[in-house]
Design a protein around this motif. Structure first.
Motif, short mmCIF file in Angstrom:
data_model
loop_
_atom_site.label_atom_id
_atom_site.label_comp_id
_atom_site.label_asym_id
_atom_site.label_seq_id
_atom_site.Cartn_x
_atom_site.Cartn_y
_atom_site.Cartn_z
N TYR A 42 0.72 -1.34 -0.17
CA TYR A 42 -0.05 0.12 -0.03
C TYR A 42 0.89 1.17 0.00
O TYR A 42 1.64 1.25 0.41
N PHE A 96 11.00 -12.63 0.63
CA PHE A 96 11.30 -12.18 -0.71
C PHE A 96 12.87 -12.52 -1.05
O PHE A 96 13.54 -11.61 -0.26
N ARG A 97 13.42 -12.92 -1.89
CA ARG A 97 14.90 -13.24 -2.29
C ARG A 97 15.17 -12.48 -3.58
O ARG A 97 14.33 -12.60 -4.41
N LEU A 98 16.29 -12.17 -3.73
CA LEU A 98 16.76 -11.53 -4.88
C LEU A 98 18.22 -11.68 -5.02
O LEU A 98 18.99 -12.07 -3.98
N TYR A 141 9.28 -7.20 5.12
CA TYR A 141 8.75 -7.78 4.11
C TYR A 141 8.33 -9.12 4.18
O TYR A 141 9.20 -10.02 4.75
N ASP A 143 6.53 -12.54 1.70
CA ASP A 143 5.66 -12.89 0.77
C ASP A 143 4.49 -13.86 1.03
O ASP A 143 4.72 -14.78 0.84
N GLU A 156 4.31 -5.92 2.44
CA GLU A 156 5.25 -4.88 2.92
C GLU A 156 4.55 -4.14 4.15
O GLU A 156 3.46 -3.43 3.95
N PRO B 74 5.42 2.63 -1.30
CA PRO B 74 6.27 1.28 -0.94
C PRO B 74 7.41 1.35 -1.75
O PRO B 74 7.48 2.30 -2.80
N ALA B 75 8.42 0.58 -1.20
CA ALA B 75 9.86 0.51 -1.97
C ALA B 75 9.58 -0.62 -2.94
O ALA B 75 10.30 -0.78 -4.01
N LEU B 76 8.92 -1.52 -2.52
CA LEU B 76 8.67 -2.96 -3.55
C LEU B 76 7.45 -2.81 -4.30
O LEU B 76 6.32 -2.35 -3.86
N PRO B 78 5.47 -3.16 -8.28
CA PRO B 78 5.24 -4.12 -9.54
C PRO B 78 5.93 -3.56 -10.66
O PRO B 78 6.00 -2.52 -10.73
N PHE B 96 17.29 -3.16 -8.59
CA PHE B 96 17.42 -4.60 -8.21
C PHE B 96 15.83 -5.05 -8.77
O PHE B 96 14.62 -4.48 -8.40
N ARG B 97 15.79 -6.20 -9.09
CA ARG B 97 14.64 -6.85 -9.43
C ARG B 97 14.50 -8.25 -8.91
O ARG B 97 15.28 -8.74 -8.40
N LEU B 98 13.04 -8.42 -8.74
CA LEU B 98 12.93 -9.92 -7.98
C LEU B 98 11.52 -10.34 -8.47
O LEU B 98 10.72 -9.45 -9.10
N GLN B 99 11.26 -11.49 -8.13
CA GLN B 99 9.69 -12.12 -8.30
C GLN B 99 9.13 -12.38 -6.91
O GLN B 99 9.94 -13.15 -6.24
N ASP B 100 7.72 -12.48 -6.96
CA ASP B 100 7.08 -12.85 -5.92
C ASP B 100 6.75 -14.52 -5.84
O ASP B 100 7.51 -15.06 -6.92
N ARG B 101 6.22 -15.15 -4.94
CA ARG B 101 5.98 -16.57 -5.12
C ARG B 101 5.29 -16.86 -6.22
O ARG B 101 5.21 -18.23 -6.51
N TYR B 106 8.65 -7.72 -9.86
CA TYR B 106 8.64 -6.52 -9.15
C TYR B 106 10.16 -6.01 -9.14
O TYR B 106 11.06 -6.66 -9.57
N LEU B 108 12.78 -3.07 -6.85
CA LEU B 108 12.79 -2.17 -5.71
C LEU B 108 13.07 -0.55 -6.31
O LEU B 108 14.14 -0.56 -7.11
#
Lengths: 600, 600
Positions: A42, A96-98, A141, A143, A156, B74-76, B78, B96-101, B106, B108
């Protein structure tokens, strides 16, 4: 400077957000406090941010009063410390991993035990440096598989997390007590009911832990309490086992054909008809249900186990995982899959049982299947059961625990039900739901050991430090407040958290009401009050009143029709009361009302 | 409550952090203000957090004064909005890129243009809603290739980012001016020198932009300025092209053998010896150096291009990328690799030239290689060059631009050098280095167009909104302050940012000094001052003095030897001055000193 609705970055909405189920989610969205960016994520609009900062300020004051010092850690952290504590594995999909551009592993931290531990290790070296309590108010964070209910379960979110460091158990107990007392003060200042329940530690590790729950139907956590004062998270409830029963005089076990008994209900009916008990009717509680589950080990290995429990109860996997079968290196307990079952043809689906005698066990490490077997604590020696005979269409009757079968251990695997006895003898339990506002843990030495945090004691000997961890969900508190304080028209903020002390509504076509609103604003600000003034031209009184009720500032001053007779209407959003006061007394009367509300 | 060194979570260090090169990095680390968690990622210890919050408070006050409203994102986030604006691609490895479960993409966020745009689109719909300025003070992420210098170039850092929304260009200019003026006030309150330089927009897009640089040798940004008041980031400097020269009377081009001329230096020497100019000596500036570069397109395609520039200048790829060759969809300009070169055998390494005549071009879209060819603006028609003849060991002499060769366009590809003329005629440029503290952009309609932010104008017609974006590096400001205000003993905070107003050092063996320190602390707190008191028992006066100098609180009160005669020593950390004052006047004298420092 007042907040002016003519320029404030705010649009109230008539429509609830799609899929919203709880009042806090609907009203914080419709009132323009928050806006969704992604599931469980949000943005904070101006009014939402003001309320959030007020909650943070209260938390900060009580942390300082408890002697905790504020620091601030990054959200983006390297994987190594979390690998050292095993949480990198334990959290599974929940973090969340990256990777960075060089391929190094990072995570968005769900909590910060590891890096606080390492920081203390970096700075401190002697027992004289302890005790120490440090905390942060920081963005976390997770997930979540099912982010829901707006701020109630976000991905978040903002937490206050504190950590204590002590040389011995007595120190930890004292540090824990200080944080616990600070939590009580925080919730009392917020005017938010809470129940302190015994809890399990989950992925955090550690020994003692308690949760602060706000009791409400919309809460995600189920807890139990007794009239005598016992309260616990269902995962922490221990079963009161009955006394063992002598084997003497109990009938011998016998296998019977039980055709057409696909359910426990039909089995019990058939038993009472064809193989009645001599003393009373069989009930579902006399059947021993054997449920196949799978322990997922840290290395990914899937171990099938069997759990035996009375047939009138369902398995609660969270309780089972939290209190029994899982030890270090055992990662998770899940329902067995078809694939898991297919690997064990010795298990006769629907007719699984421990075997007919101690000489020929089927379940258990020494049984023919070799699968570990765990029992609900109610299956004490001497209890007499109907259970599967490991042959299709047949059950064994009068199988007596301890005489005819044993297990590899007991496990808290059965659901808790209303009416179950409290473990401390304080009466029957009732079930309730609540929002987890805070959680305090006596972690002990798990993290200090994993990360090498030692200090020299009085004798110059190296000692592993013992730690506590104390979390409060700051954003979740805001949701809980909104759940607790609202009606069907909108939010009703407690005075201490309201985005403004007073909401002035100016209505009418001429300039008089607007000018009077400006004068009243100035008079209130002079008295140190914060003002939200609805100075929008060409907006109808009805819309303005609706917005005032939705936004939820506890005192509303309406400047309109009465102004010609020198009167302003004061509305109390909390009680619904309304009164007309002379214009020149309005500021003083409002200041009194605000002060009275703040005094509680 | 005072900060007490006996319990404060702080350990000063004697050793600089490994690899630290700049004073702010060394001193903030040694003074226990920050601790590194990973490259470019820092934790804030108690004193660091206090200073950081003071900077934030100043920024917040000036934003409010400029009419900007605070929100918090948010920092995180989509990926979708960043894909719509092309920044998901444009940022390359820098985010920095990442994927959720669930596998959703997503990032940062490095800055928040996209989601601010979408939020305004969500809430607003009319020109009457504008202008609007909203901002946040928020944690940002960039996966810098070379995080360095502590807080100066971090990967997790705090920025104030503001965004303005206007219906027309005049509105944007006014909103821009308000933020620009607020920045000036902020840096003046912080006491931090700044230079406002013209800048390019980089990945942000947009038209006008200016940077606020703090001039210092340790800065990462190179900028230029003239005595006449011109100042610009080197990437924004436009070259002053000479007047074209008539072709009449210029000698014809001729190819010559130039054996053993591996460098421009040897080529110039050989030219002067064997093929002398009639009017003066050849210099390196008379050689036309043709550099092969590669444009990396958004789809990954690598396009080899050639850039021609005077042989006495190096190519500045950042300038070239920022001001010329790259248009939409052209992602980056890099040095050509061996692989790139291998694909173009028509390029004779070391002897590349545009060809001998307009009839037989080698470089350029119409040339035999087909490679696009760009020229430095100094290569105006009529200029006469020595350049490669596209044959090993041979160069062409007296090749005249416009007569014998042309290009596909001009490009700002050459380095800027001290002494180059300022584009506005205000004199020769000098080069300097600075820390980028802030950056203001007139973005225009790029983001609003990409994301569909329109409002209805006075005539009910849909208009795309025009935007500005305004950033200040809050954590970087702290580093700049530490760079600006320190000496070889430690930090010297400006009064407004110091972690405490006064640092009291109690020394001596008896209790008297410690008791006097407590009394002075109480007296100062009564006057509204914040106090850091060194009440550590058994720590030598030397260590305490060293720590006080390292920590950098501007006023130090030493309670020790003089106390027997009723005197306390006041040390001014800024000037180095010291004086003895009577104990009972100390609080008043200190309060005066602090007030004087705050008044500047």
């Amino acid at each position: 400077m007042p907040l002016r609705l003519s320029t404030l970055f705010l649009r109230t909405l008539k429509e609830d957000p799609v899929g919203a189920e709880v009042a806090s989610h609907k009203l914080l969205h419709r009132g323009g406090y928050i806006r969704r960016q992604a599931p469980g994520i949000y943005a904070w609009l101006p009014l939402g941010l003001i309320v959030l900062r007020k909650i943070e300020a209260i938390v900060r004051e009580e942390m300082a009063a408890a002697g905790a010092q504020e620091v601030h850690f990054p959200a983006l952290l390297p994987a190594e410390p979390y690998q050292a504590s095993n949480r990198w594995e334990d959290y599974g999909d929940n973090i969340f991993r990256l990777q960075d551009r060089k391929g190094a592993d990072y995570l968005l931290a769900p909590t910060h035990e590891e890096v606080f531990t390492l920081l203390v290790k970096d700075l401190y070296s002697s027992y004289k440096d302890l005790p120490l309590s440090i905390y942060q108010i920081q963005t976390k964070y997770r997930d979540e598989a099912r982010p829901r209910a707006g701020l109630l379960r976000g991905r978040e979110f903002i937490m206050k997390d504190a950590y204590s460091f002590d040389i011995d158990d007595a120190g930890l107990a004292a540090s824990y007590e200080k944080q616990r007392a600070a939590y009580i003060r925080i919730f009392e200042r917020l005017g938010l009911e809470y129940v302190i329940v015994q809890a399990t530690s989950g992925a955090m590790g550690g020994s003692k832990s308690e949760e602060f729950l706000h009791p409400t139907e919309v809460g995600e956590d189920t807890f139990v309490r007794s009239a005598g004062g016992y309260a616990a998270n269902v995962e922490a409830v221990t079963t009161v086992a009955p006394e063992p029963i002598p084997f003497d005089g109990q009938p011998a076990a016998h296998v019977e054909d039980t055709p057409d008994t696909p359910t426990i209900e039909t089995l019990v009916a058939a038993a009472n008809e064809k193989h009645p008990r001599e003393d009373r009717q069989w009930t579902a509680a006399d059947t021993l249900k054997n449920v196949v589950c799978t322990v997922v080990h840290a290395d990914g290995e899937r171990e099938v186990v069997v759990i035996g429990l009375p047939g009138d109860r369902e398995v609660d996997l969270d309780r089972a995982a939290g209190t029994g079968v899982l030890s270090a290196g055992e990662h998770d307990l899940v329902a067995a899959t078809e694939e898991d079952l297919a690997k064990h043809p010795g298990l006769v689906r629907g007719y699984i049982g421990p075997g007919l005698s101690l000489d020929a066990p089927v379940l258990g490490k020494d049984g023919s299947t070799g699968l570990r077997y765990f029992l609900d604590p109610r299956v004490v020696p001497g209890t007499r059961w109907i259970t599967g005979a490991n042959e299709p269409g047949r059950h064994v009757f009068d199988l007596v625990a301890g005489r005819d079968f044993t297990a590899d251990g007991y496990i808290e695997a059965a659901e808790v039900r209303a009416g179950d006895p409290a473990p401390d003898g304080s009466g029957p339990l009732e079930l309730a739901r609540g929002i987890e506002l805070g959680h305090v843990f006596q972690l002990g030495r798990r993290y200090a050991e994993a990360l090498g945090l030692t200090v020299l004691d009085q004798n110059g000997k190296s000692q592993v430090v013992t730690m506590g961890s104390y979390g409060i969900g700051v954003t979740r508190i805001m949701a809980a407040i909104a759940e607790r304080f609202h009606d069907d028209k909108g939010l009703i903020w407690p005075q201490a958290l309201a985005p403004a002390d007073v909401h002035i509504v100016a209505t009418g076509k001429g300039d008089e009401a607007f000018q009077a609103a400006e004068s009243l604003t100035a008079a209130l600000e002079e008295r140190g009050l914060s003002v939200l003034v609805d100075d929008r031209p060409k907006v109808s009184p009805g819309v303005k009143f609706g917005d005032a009720e939705l936004l939820g500032v506890p005192t509303i001053a309406v400047i309109g029709r009465g102004l010609a007779e020198g009167r302003i209407e004061l509305r109390d959003r909390t009680t619904g009361a309304s009164e007309e006061v002379p214009v020149d007394e309005a500021a003083a009367r409002i200041a009194e009302a605000v002060a009275a509300k703040l005094a509680g």
